[in-house]
Every structure is written in structure tokens, then in C-alpha cells.
Design an enzyme around this catalytic site. Sequence first.
Site, short mmCIF file in Angstrom:
data_model
loop_
_atom_site.label_atom_id
_atom_site.label_comp_id
_atom_site.label_asym_id
_atom_site.label_seq_id
_atom_site.Cartn_x
_atom_site.Cartn_y
_atom_site.Cartn_z
N SER A 56 0.84 -1.20 0.00
CA SER A 56 0.00 0.00 0.00
C SER A 56 0.88 1.25 0.00
O SER A 56 2.09 1.16 0.22
CB SER A 56 -0.88 0.01 1.25
N ASP A 93 -0.97 -1.48 -4.07
CA ASP A 93 -2.35 -1.58 -3.58
C ASP A 93 -2.90 -0.15 -3.38
O ASP A 93 -2.23 0.68 -2.76
CB ASP A 93 -2.29 -2.33 -2.23
N HIS A 94 -4.07 0.10 -3.88
CA HIS A 94 -4.72 1.42 -3.73
C HIS A 94 -3.83 2.59 -4.16
O HIS A 94 -3.67 3.56 -3.40
CB HIS A 94 -5.19 1.64 -2.28
N GLU A 145 -10.91 0.33 -10.04
CA GLU A 145 -11.98 0.03 -9.08
C GLU A 145 -13.23 0.86 -9.39
O GLU A 145 -13.16 2.05 -9.66
CB GLU A 145 -11.51 0.32 -7.64
N HIS A 189 -12.86 -2.67 4.31
CA HIS A 189 -11.51 -2.75 4.87
C HIS A 189 -11.51 -2.79 6.40
O HIS A 189 -12.42 -2.27 7.05
CB HIS A 189 -10.67 -1.56 4.40
N GLY A 190 -10.46 -3.38 6.96
CA GLY A 190 -10.25 -3.31 8.40
C GLY A 190 -10.83 -4.50 9.16
O GLY A 190 -11.33 -5.46 8.57
N HIS A 232 -11.53 -6.65 -2.62
CA HIS A 232 -10.77 -6.05 -1.52
C HIS A 232 -11.48 -6.39 -0.21
O HIS A 232 -12.56 -6.98 -0.20
CB HIS A 232 -10.71 -4.52 -1.70
N ASP A 277 -5.27 -8.32 4.31
CA ASP A 277 -4.27 -7.58 5.08
C ASP A 277 -4.55 -7.70 6.58
O ASP A 277 -3.72 -8.16 7.37
CB ASP A 277 -4.28 -6.10 4.63
N SER A 278 -5.77 -7.32 6.97
CA SER A 278 -6.08 -7.24 8.40
C SER A 278 -5.85 -8.56 9.14
O SER A 278 -5.39 -8.56 10.28
CB SER A 278 -7.54 -6.81 8.60
P1 13P Z 1 -8.70 -6.34 4.75
O1 13P Z 1 -8.67 -5.10 5.59
O2 13P Z 1 -10.04 -7.00 4.81
O3 13P Z 1 -7.61 -7.28 5.04
O4 13P Z 1 -8.54 -5.87 3.22
C1 13P Z 1 -7.28 -5.61 2.69
C2 13P Z 1 -7.34 -4.96 1.36
O5 13P Z 1 -8.35 -4.86 0.71
C3 13P Z 1 -6.08 -4.43 0.84
O6 13P Z 1 -6.26 -3.74 -0.36
O1 G3H Z 2 -6.58 -1.86 1.57
C1 G3H Z 2 -5.97 -1.40 2.43
C2 G3H Z 2 -4.73 -1.84 3.10
O2 G3H Z 2 -5.06 -2.77 4.10
C3 G3H Z 2 -4.09 -0.57 3.55
O3 G3H Z 2 -3.25 -0.70 4.55
O4 G3H Z 2 -2.62 1.73 4.22
O5 G3H Z 2 -2.74 0.70 6.49
O6 G3H Z 2 -0.96 -0.01 4.88
P1 G3H Z 2 -2.33 0.54 5.07
ZN ZN Z 3 -8.18 -2.72 -0.43
#
Ligand code: 13P
Ligand code: G3H
Ligand code: ZN
Length: 330
Positions: A56, A93-94, A145, A189-190, A232, A277-278
Site C-alpha cells: 500500500s 495496492d490502492h 476500481e 476494509h479493516g 478487496h 491484510d487485516s
Molecule cells: P482487509 O482489511 O479486509 O484485510 O482488506 C485488505 C485490502 O483490501 C487491501 O487492499
Molecule cells: O486496503 C488497504 C490496506 O489494508 C491498507 O493498509 O494503508 O494501512 O498499509 P495501510
Molecule cells: Zn483494499
Amino acid sequence: MTSYKELGLVNTREMFKKAIHGGYAVPAYNFNNMEQMQAIIQACVETKSPVILQVSKGARDYANINLLRNMARGAVDYAKELGYPIPIVLHLDHGPSFEVAKECIDNGFSSVMIDGSSLPFEQNIALTKKVVDYAHQFDVTVEGELGVLAGIEDEVSAAQSHYTNPADVIEFVSRTGVDSLAISIGTSHGANKFKPEQCKRNADGILIPPPLRFDILQEIQAKLPEFPIVLHGSSSVPQEYVKMINEYGGKLKDSVGIPESQLREAATYNVCKINIDSDGRLAMTAIVRKVLHDHPEVFDPRKYLGPARDELKKMYIHKNIDVLGSAGKA
Ligand code: 13P
Ligand code: G3H
Ligand code: ZN
């Protein structure tokens, strides 16, 4: 300029084609440090799974783009050394802007996401197309997206989700030339993906979230057959980790994720990249808290990061085999 090809990385094109035809999704695991990267590669080599190493903007700011690129190069060699050379993508990512996407492309990333999802439709198309036009000169693949996911993290935030409108997808994909499309069908997310009032509670008081909108996914798939779709916000928020974190001094409340069975189902459609990620953050934090609680004399980071890495690896193996279905597909 460093091409990802020099680093031994691949773009997502072939990977996604195989995933669509094979009815599985490729894991896209976020990383920003060595232990996470080791756990991802160990798990994916052991399960013979392709993998997308995802970075990210927050991770770039935290870890430095040169170090991350060299870690990805190292991951290619590490996989070989572990005995099985899996295909590895290094993905932004993003991506928040053309400039950040360009910098990543110029620095060895093999795939980038340009996230124009919060922009009006025409502006999203214009920004995404600009990134695609640049990326494709270097055979770098691009994820766009449509639709907005709820959730708040360091660099990614939106108060409310808006589902993707299936009526928009053909125009978006054909005018931008993107290689894959992230959609919003109820993930977010999260670690707190839903408010408690949106959920039911089971007999043990565990929150049960509302189901994903498979009807929207089906409509999109009917309009874009064989086109790679990305989900995502697909952490499952394992309750054993939430419990462990809270037992050892943490304060997570009403944490709830996407049930694994629904992700498994999504992977049988055209969903060929699932972002997680989370869950990695939860697994690491749970073990670090426990080890430090059980062994207060410890002050060598290897003594708590090592067990955290082992737990992460175990979790990724489980996801590859039982959730995404990517095991054995490398
Ligand atoms: P989570 O927060 O559900 O793990 O999603 C991560 C994500 O979409 C990263 O782009
Ligand atoms: O999609 C989102 C990622 O989980 C972003 O994580 O910006 O906290 O590194 P971060
Ligand atoms: Zn994401």
C-alpha cells in the site's frame, strides 16, 4: 528504471487467466516487513500457490520503495531456495495518483492498482486510462476500481460503501483498458467490517455479518465474462485472534469479517484476486501479545516475531488450501 522482469517477477495476466478457468483466486497478501514476507513465501511455496505481494502507499511510506523492491527480488530467490519457484507479482495496492503508480512501475512493480473509486465516473475513467496507457508500455498490468468499500485504515478510508453498479462495468473496462476490476459487493476494509446493528448474533454472542451480494457479482460476470474481478476487504477476522488479543491486554470491540465460506464461493466465480491484510495484522498481534505476556523476561525481537511469523505462515497455508483454492496451482 528497473523492469520487474529483471527481478524475476511476473504480471497478473497469465495468473488471472488460469485462476478464472480453474475456479480459484490468487492470494494478494499485504506486506511491509521481512517477517510478513517470509511467512507469505514459505506458505505459498509449501502449498505451491501463486502469490501477489501487495504494497500500500502506507507500506511504501513505512518501509521505503527500494527496500520493498529488493525484498520482492529476494522473495523470488527465496522461493527457489525453498525448492519451488512460484510465480510472484509485486503489486501497488490502492495507488492514489498517476505519479505514485508511475513511480512504482519505474521501480520494478509488475502490477499496479489505481484507485479512482471515490472520483466521479468520468474522472475515474480518465485517471485509470492514463495509468493504463503508461503501464502497458512496460507490460505492467493495472487494476481499476468501481464502487466504494467502507472502512478506515491508515491511507484508505470511506465512511459508507456503495455497491458497484453492473450497468457501468462494460463502459469502464472498455474505455480504460484495465486488466482487472475491483468491485464492491459488501466487503470492506479493516477488522470492523460491519456495525453490530447490521449483523445478527449467534448463540455464543458472535456477530454474523450480512451475506455478500452475489447477485451483483453474477450480473457483473454476465456482462464481463472471463474478465478478472478483484475483491478487496476480504479478511475473515478470525475470532480466535480477536479473543487472544483481548485476553492479553488488547481492546478490539465488535470485530467481524467475511466468512470463509463466502470467499470460497466468490473464488468459484470470476473473482481471481482476493485481498487480505487485516488478518495478518491480527495473527501477528495476537501472538506477540501472548508471547510477551507469557515471557516477560523476553526482549529479543526474534523471540516474539519468530512465533508471530510461524502463526502467519500457518494462517496463509490455511487460506490457500481451504479458502482461495490456490494451493497446487503454481
Ligand atoms: P482487509 O482489511 O479486509 O484485510 O482488506 C485488505 C485490502 O483490501 C487491501 O487492499
Ligand atoms: O486496503 C488497504 C490496506 O489494508 C491498507 O493498509 O494503508 O494501512 O498499509 P495501510
Ligand atoms: Zn483494499
